[in-house]
Write a protein that holds these residues in place. Structure first.
Motif, short mmCIF file in Angstrom:
data_model
loop_
_atom_site.label_atom_id
_atom_site.label_comp_id
_atom_site.label_asym_id
_atom_site.label_seq_id
_atom_site.Cartn_x
_atom_site.Cartn_y
_atom_site.Cartn_z
N LEU A 18 34.87 51.70 -5.52
CA LEU A 18 33.87 52.07 -4.72
C LEU A 18 32.53 51.88 -4.88
O LEU A 18 32.27 52.26 -6.22
N ALA A 19 31.54 51.47 -4.19
CA ALA A 19 30.05 51.36 -4.59
C ALA A 19 29.27 52.21 -3.65
O ALA A 19 29.52 52.12 -2.45
N ILE A 20 28.30 52.92 -4.02
CA ILE A 20 27.06 53.31 -3.40
C ILE A 20 25.89 52.56 -3.73
O ILE A 20 25.47 52.30 -4.85
N VAL A 21 25.26 51.84 -2.86
CA VAL A 21 24.20 50.99 -2.83
C VAL A 21 22.98 51.61 -2.25
O VAL A 21 22.56 52.25 -1.42
N ASN A 22 21.77 51.19 -3.33
CA ASN A 22 20.39 51.33 -2.84
C ASN A 22 19.64 49.95 -2.65
O ASN A 22 19.52 49.46 -3.74
N PHE A 23 19.67 49.27 -1.53
CA PHE A 23 19.34 48.41 -1.36
C PHE A 23 17.69 48.07 -1.33
O PHE A 23 17.06 48.89 -0.87
N GLY A 24 17.13 47.22 -2.27
CA GLY A 24 15.78 47.21 -2.51
C GLY A 24 14.91 46.58 -1.33
O GLY A 24 15.26 45.76 -0.79
N ASP A 25 13.63 47.25 -1.08
CA ASP A 25 12.98 46.72 -0.09
C ASP A 25 13.40 46.29 1.28
O ASP A 25 13.39 44.99 1.57
N GLU A 26 14.02 47.38 1.93
CA GLU A 26 14.73 47.14 3.19
C GLU A 26 13.77 47.21 4.23
O GLU A 26 14.00 46.46 5.27
N GLU A 27 12.61 47.97 4.09
CA GLU A 27 11.81 48.09 5.27
C GLU A 27 10.70 47.32 5.35
O GLU A 27 10.19 47.06 6.29
N GLY A 28 10.48 46.53 4.52
CA GLY A 28 9.31 45.45 4.40
C GLY A 28 7.95 45.76 4.69
O GLY A 28 7.08 44.89 4.92
N ALA A 29 7.74 46.95 4.26
CA ALA A 29 6.33 47.53 4.31
C ALA A 29 5.45 46.81 3.40
O ALA A 29 4.00 46.95 3.76
N VAL A 59 8.98 52.95 5.82
CA VAL A 59 7.99 51.97 6.50
C VAL A 59 6.76 53.02 6.16
O VAL A 59 6.85 54.14 5.91
N PRO A 60 5.65 52.48 6.57
CA PRO A 60 4.31 53.52 6.35
C PRO A 60 4.46 54.70 7.37
O PRO A 60 4.93 54.77 8.44
N ASP A 61 4.34 55.92 6.74
CA ASP A 61 4.52 57.14 7.27
C ASP A 61 5.56 57.50 7.96
O ASP A 61 5.73 58.17 8.87
N GLY A 62 6.85 56.72 7.46
CA GLY A 62 8.11 57.05 8.10
C GLY A 62 8.74 58.44 7.73
O GLY A 62 8.01 59.37 7.04
#
Length: 148
Positions: A112-123, A79-82
């Motif tokens: 087994l997977a490690i995931v980085n979901f894109g655009d989760e914060e909606g900023a 998020v902005p300034d998170g």
């Protein structure tokens, strides 16, 4: 790589000198740097790194086509300034957990997977959890393309 060294690499990415907070907005230079970091972490562990059609990064141990996978992770955007730990804590902890399990000789019987979901914060586009919503079928590609 240790938990602390992973943090040391991530900490400067997207940090605002004006506020001290983080501006790791989806689809920006900071996000690109975070994604490169994720890929490097995956490859250094011998994991297969994939980018799905929704922009989510997946680091696989084992064959995902085998099904019944165990998936863990989070996101790297902010998020902005998170804060430094929001989102990345789940990704860093997932890599650290895999390292710990391997050091104890764990045998993996499922992919087994490690995931980085894109655009989760909606900023950027005003809707949170875009990557995971797309993956779960709760947001259509057409709806995502209309986000501005």
């Amino acid at each position: 790589m240790t938990f602390h060294s992973m943090w040391a690499e991530l900490l400067p990415i997207g940090r605002s000198s004006a506020s001290g907070g983080y501006r790791r907005f989806a689809w920006t230079g900071a996000d690109t740097d975070c994604r490169a970091w994720f890929r490097q972490q995956a490859e250094s562990r011998g994991l297969t790194c994939e980018l799905d059609r929704n922009g989510n990064q997946w680091a696989w141990l084992g064959d995902p086509a085998a099904g019944d996978a165990v998936v863990t992770g989070s996101h790297l955007d902010s998020v902005p300034d998170g804060g430094a730990f929001d989102g990345p804590l789940g990704v860093v902890s997932s890599f650290a957990a895999l390292d710990e399990l391997r050091s104890r000789g764990a045998r993996f019987t499922k992919p087994l997977a490690i995931v980085n979901f894109g655009d989760e914060e909606g900023a950027r586009f005003g809707l949170a959890c875009v990557g995971s919503r797309l993956a779960a079928g709760q947001l259509t590609v057409e709806q995502a393309h209309r986000l501005t």
